[in-house]
Design a protein around this motif. Structure first.
Motif, PDB file in Angstrom:
ATOM      1  N   CYS A 141       0.856  -1.187   0.000  1.00 35.31           N
ATOM      2  CA  CYS A 141       0.000   0.000   0.000  1.00 35.31           C
ATOM      3  C   CYS A 141       0.889   1.233   0.000  1.00 35.31           C
ATOM      4  N   LEU A 142       0.779   2.044  -1.036  1.00 37.34           N
ATOM      5  CA  LEU A 142       1.550   3.278  -1.175  1.00 37.34           C
ATOM      6  C   LEU A 142       0.644   4.453  -0.869  1.00 37.34           C
ATOM      7  N   GLY A 143       0.985   5.231   0.153  1.00 39.09           N
ATOM      8  CA  GLY A 143       0.229   6.430   0.491  1.00 39.09           C
ATOM      9  C   GLY A 143       0.734   7.626  -0.285  1.00 39.09           C
ATOM     10  N   LEU A 144      -0.187   8.369  -0.904  1.00 40.88           N
ATOM     11  CA  LEU A 144       0.145   9.564  -1.677  1.00 40.88           C
ATOM     12  C   LEU A 144      -0.546  10.745  -1.017  1.00 40.88           C
ATOM     13  N   VAL A 145       0.238  11.651  -0.421  1.00 39.24           N
ATOM     14  CA  VAL A 145      -0.325  12.735   0.378  1.00 39.24           C
ATOM     15  C   VAL A 145       0.152  14.070  -0.163  1.00 39.24           C
ATOM     16  N   GLY A 146      -0.571  15.109   0.221  1.00 38.23           N
ATOM     17  CA  GLY A 146      -0.246  16.466  -0.197  1.00 38.23           C
ATOM     18  C   GLY A 146      -1.499  17.326  -0.157  1.00 38.23           C
ATOM     19  N   GLU A 147      -1.304  18.638  -0.226  1.00 35.54           N
ATOM     20  CA  GLU A 147      -2.433  19.556  -0.219  1.00 35.54           C
ATOM     21  C   GLU A 147      -3.255  19.433  -1.493  1.00 35.54           C
ATOM     22  N   SER A 148      -4.457  19.994  -1.461  1.00 34.68           N
ATOM     23  CA  SER A 148      -5.278  20.052  -2.667  1.00 34.68           C
ATOM     24  C   SER A 148      -4.554  20.871  -3.730  1.00 34.68           C
ATOM     25  N   GLY A 149      -4.495  20.334  -4.935  1.00 32.06           N
ATOM     26  CA  GLY A 149      -3.773  20.993  -6.015  1.00 32.06           C
ATOM     27  C   GLY A 149      -2.352  20.518  -6.188  1.00 32.06           C
ATOM     28  N   SER A 150      -1.938  19.507  -5.412  1.00 32.96           N
ATOM     29  CA  SER A 150      -0.570  18.998  -5.543  1.00 32.96           C
ATOM     30  C   SER A 150      -0.391  18.092  -6.751  1.00 32.96           C
ATOM     31  N   GLY A 151      -1.474  17.562  -7.307  1.00 30.67           N
ATOM     32  CA  GLY A 151      -1.373  16.697  -8.475  1.00 30.67           C
ATOM     33  C   GLY A 151      -1.618  15.231  -8.183  1.00 30.67           C
ATOM     34  N   LYS A 152      -2.132  14.900  -7.007  1.00 29.69           N
ATOM     35  CA  LYS A 152      -2.314  13.492  -6.635  1.00 29.69           C
ATOM     36  C   LYS A 152      -3.341  12.802  -7.527  1.00 29.69           C
ATOM     37  N   SER A 153      -4.506  13.412  -7.684  1.00 25.27           N
ATOM     38  CA  SER A 153      -5.548  12.799  -8.507  1.00 25.27           C
ATOM     39  C   SER A 153      -5.158  12.768  -9.975  1.00 25.27           C
ATOM     40  N   THR A 154      -4.375  13.732 -10.438  1.00 26.80           N
ATOM     41  CA  THR A 154      -3.908  13.719 -11.822  1.00 26.80           C
ATOM     42  C   THR A 154      -2.998  12.530 -12.080  1.00 26.80           C
ATOM     43  N   VAL A 155      -2.147  12.198 -11.103  1.00 26.23           N
ATOM     44  CA  VAL A 155      -1.313  11.005 -11.225  1.00 26.23           C
ATOM     45  C   VAL A 155      -2.187   9.759 -11.304  1.00 26.23           C
ATOM     46  N   ALA A 156      -3.224   9.691 -10.450  1.00 31.45           N
ATOM     47  CA  ALA A 156      -4.114   8.530 -10.443  1.00 31.45           C
ATOM     48  C   ALA A 156      -4.845   8.384 -11.768  1.00 31.45           C
ATOM     49  N   LEU A 157      -5.360   9.477 -12.315  1.00 32.88           N
ATOM     50  CA  LEU A 157      -6.083   9.405 -13.582  1.00 32.88           C
ATOM     51  C   LEU A 157      -5.161   9.024 -14.737  1.00 32.88           C
ATOM     52  N   SER A 158      -3.901   9.409 -14.665  1.00 31.94           N
ATOM     53  CA  SER A 158      -2.944   9.007 -15.700  1.00 31.94           C
ATOM     54  C   SER A 158      -2.675   7.507 -15.633  1.00 31.94           C
ATOM     55  N   ILE A 159      -2.573   6.962 -14.426  1.00 36.17           N
ATOM     56  CA  ILE A 159      -2.356   5.523 -14.282  1.00 36.17           C
ATOM     57  C   ILE A 159      -3.566   4.752 -14.794  1.00 36.17           C
ATOM     58  N   LEU A 160      -4.769   5.288 -14.552  1.00 33.96           N
ATOM     59  CA  LEU A 160      -5.992   4.637 -15.020  1.00 33.96           C
ATOM     60  C   LEU A 160      -6.181   4.740 -16.524  1.00 33.96           C
ATOM     61  N   GLY A 161      -5.422   5.593 -17.180  1.00 36.85           N
ATOM     62  CA  GLY A 161      -5.584   5.793 -18.618  1.00 36.85           C
ATOM     63  C   GLY A 161      -6.635   6.810 -18.986  1.00 36.85           C
ATOM     64  N   LEU A 162      -7.145   7.570 -18.011  1.00 34.71           N
ATOM     65  CA  LEU A 162      -8.158   8.584 -18.284  1.00 34.71           C
ATOM     66  C   LEU A 162      -7.553   9.918 -18.677  1.00 34.71           C
ATOM     67  N   LEU A 163      -6.265  10.102 -18.448  1.00 33.30           N
ATOM     68  CA  LEU A 163      -5.541  11.290 -18.901  1.00 33.30           C
ATOM     69  C   LEU A 163      -4.308  10.841 -19.668  1.00 33.30           C
ATOM     70  N   ASP A 277      -9.059   7.028  -3.828  1.00 33.12           N
ATOM     71  CA  ASP A 277      -8.953   8.486  -3.813  1.00 33.12           C
ATOM     72  C   ASP A 277      -9.848   9.039  -2.705  1.00 33.12           C
ATOM     73  N   GLU A 278      -9.265   9.303  -1.552  1.00 33.27           N
ATOM     74  CA  GLU A 278     -10.000   9.808  -0.386  1.00 33.27           C
ATOM     75  C   GLU A 278     -11.231   8.936  -0.108  1.00 33.27           C
ATOM     76  N   PRO A 279     -11.072   7.651   0.138  1.00 35.23           N
ATOM     77  CA  PRO A 279     -12.245   6.781   0.241  1.00 35.23           C
ATOM     78  C   PRO A 279     -13.062   6.952   1.515  1.00 35.23           C
ATOM     79  N   VAL A 280     -12.521   7.623   2.537  1.00 34.93           N
ATOM     80  CA  VAL A 280     -13.249   7.740   3.805  1.00 34.93           C
ATOM     81  C   VAL A 280     -13.465   9.181   4.234  1.00 34.93           C
ATOM     82  N   SER A 281     -13.099  10.152   3.410  1.00 31.50           N
ATOM     83  CA  SER A 281     -13.171  11.550   3.839  1.00 31.50           C
ATOM     84  C   SER A 281     -14.612  12.029   4.007  1.00 31.50           C
TER      85      SER A 281
END
Length: 433
Positions: A141-163, A277-281
């Motif tokens: 399990c790799l934790g990816l943390v940072g403030e909003s706007g750091s690019g975390k979700s963009t990395v995830a969408l690129s891995i999924l092939g959506l970007l 992506d923030e599954p419990v927030s």
């Protein structure tokens, strides 16, 4: 309800949040055996008796649920095991060799051109992600943390092939998936799936749970038509729901149950990697603990690999084997969870950890002020220098060093990382009186 019991119940509810947010770590006492820190023991001692049992699932240790026995791995060096330093902790948890990687992200960049058009004006480049390197091993399990706007979700969408990445390479289970054709999206979906943040908006309100889980099986053709109904019932049991609830609509479930449906939808194709992506927030404290324990149990049972994206460092510390910290589109620190939380070497990581409410912390780490800089106009030199209390003239003039991994697996993008890590280690108390 008696007044005294009502007061105890309210105290227990507040304490549940404290248990989630405080940094409860396991510290090795001798090789092969760990016990909870004195900080955790003190918090558990404050828990009143006779309180509601629904809060008993709040995680007080990194592995609150029973795990199946695992094969014994190679023992670390005797001198490292005896020292009990953060370096020794990293050595004892180095994990599997690099040939067991299931995901490798190399120099990933995602840029968005802005401006221009009919009204004229110059075109500018928004560097949402700029040179990210990540590695994920099987069962990790790799934790990816940072403030909003750091690019975390963009990395995830690129891995999924959506970007589509601007540059870089993504290797998934030995196959390069960067810039694949649209038809290859189906094969990629059978390997990596995502659990979204909002359990209310991520489900189609016009579809029953059965339709939500059956459609992927029919589209991908991975299950015979006669076995689809049994497959859906088995998956609902996996996530703690009853098979007879499959004919209900999303509005008939609570928030926690909807998130369980979202997890079931992500797992129905038997992927190897799940991005959370923030599954419990968006859930209550007690429900968060149930979902976290469910994710950990499914990880061990099904042999999954997770990428956990979260602002809540308490959740990340509890679930993750390694942690990567992102700031303004780049990884600024990466390493074993114990090394990151015990001895943070980047001032931004220190600021994130200091933001966790912890009344038992004797010597808080340095916090930071201000907001994330405008990615359209990033600062000169180190991107964190305008907010860094350690910044010098050279930091504002030259960019940070390359993110090179040391022998203990810890990587930091900071010129003064050794000095900052030493100050963090000296400010951490050995025990709670």
């Amino acid at each position: 309800m008696h007044e005294g019991r009502a007061i105890a119940y309210g105290f227990h509810e507040d304490l549940a949040g404290l248990l989630r947010l405080s940094r409860l770590r396991e510290r090795p006492t001798r090789p092969g055996r760990c016990e909870a820190s004195s900080r955790a023991r003190r918090v558990r001692a404050l828990t009143p008796q006779g309180c509601s049992p629904q809060f008993s699932t709040i995680p007080t240790r990194r592995h609150p649920h029973p795990s199946p026995p695992r094969k014994r791995e190679r023992e670390p060096r005797a001198d490292a095991a005896a020292s009990c330093t953060p370096y020794a902790i990293a050595l004892m948890h180095r994990g599997k060799p690099d040939d067991d990687l299931i995901l490798s992200v190399e120099d990933l960049a995602v840029h968005f051109p802005l401006g221009g058009g009919l009204l004229g004006g110059g075109r500018r480049l928004l560097r949402a992600v700029d040179g990210v390197d990540l590695k994920l091993k099987r069962g990790e399990c790799l934790g990816l943390v940072g403030e909003s706007g750091s690019g975390k979700s963009t990395v995830a969408l690129s891995i999924l092939g959506l970007l589509t990445p601007t540059r870089g390479r993504i290797v998934l289970d030995g196959q390069v998936v960067t810039n694949r054709q649209a038809g290859d999206r189906k094969s990629l979906a059978r390997t990596v799936q995502m659990v979204f943040q909002d359990p209310y908006a991520s489900l189609n309100p016009r579809q029953t749970v059965r339709r939500t889980l059956e459609d992927p099986l029919r589209v991908h053709g991975v299950t015979a038509a006669s076995e689809i109904k049994d497959r859906v019932a088995t998956m609902l049991r996996h996530v703690g729901l009853r098979p007879e609830q499959a004919d209900l609509y999303p509005h008939e479930f609570s928030g926690g149950q909807r998130q369980r449906i979202g997890i079931a939808r992500a797992l129905i194709l038997s992927p190897k990697i799940v991005i959370c992506d923030e599954p419990v927030s968006a859930l209550d404290v007690s429900i968060r603990a149930q979902i976290i324990n469910l994710l950990l149990e499914l990880k061990d049972t099904l042999g999954l690999s997770y990428i956990m994206i979260s602002h809540d460092l308490g959740v990340v510390e509890h679930m993750s084997d390694r942690v990567a910290v992102m700031y303004l589109g780049r990884i600024v620190e990466n390493g074993h969870w114990g090394e990151i939380f015990e001895r943070p070497a980047h001032p931004y990581t220190q600021a994130l950890i200091a933001a966790i409410p912890d009344p038992l912390r004797h010597a808080p780490l340095g916090t930071t002020g201000g907001d994330l800089p405008n990615p359209l106009n990033p600062p000169n030199g180190c991107a964190f220098s305008p907010r860094c209390r350690y910044a010098e003239a050279a930091c504002r003039r030259e960019p940070g060093p390359l993110l090179e991994t040391r022998v203990d697996g810890h990587a930091v993008r900071c010129w003064r990382s050794e000095e900052i890590a030493g100050q963090a280690a000296s400010s951490e108390p050995n025990s709670v009186p």
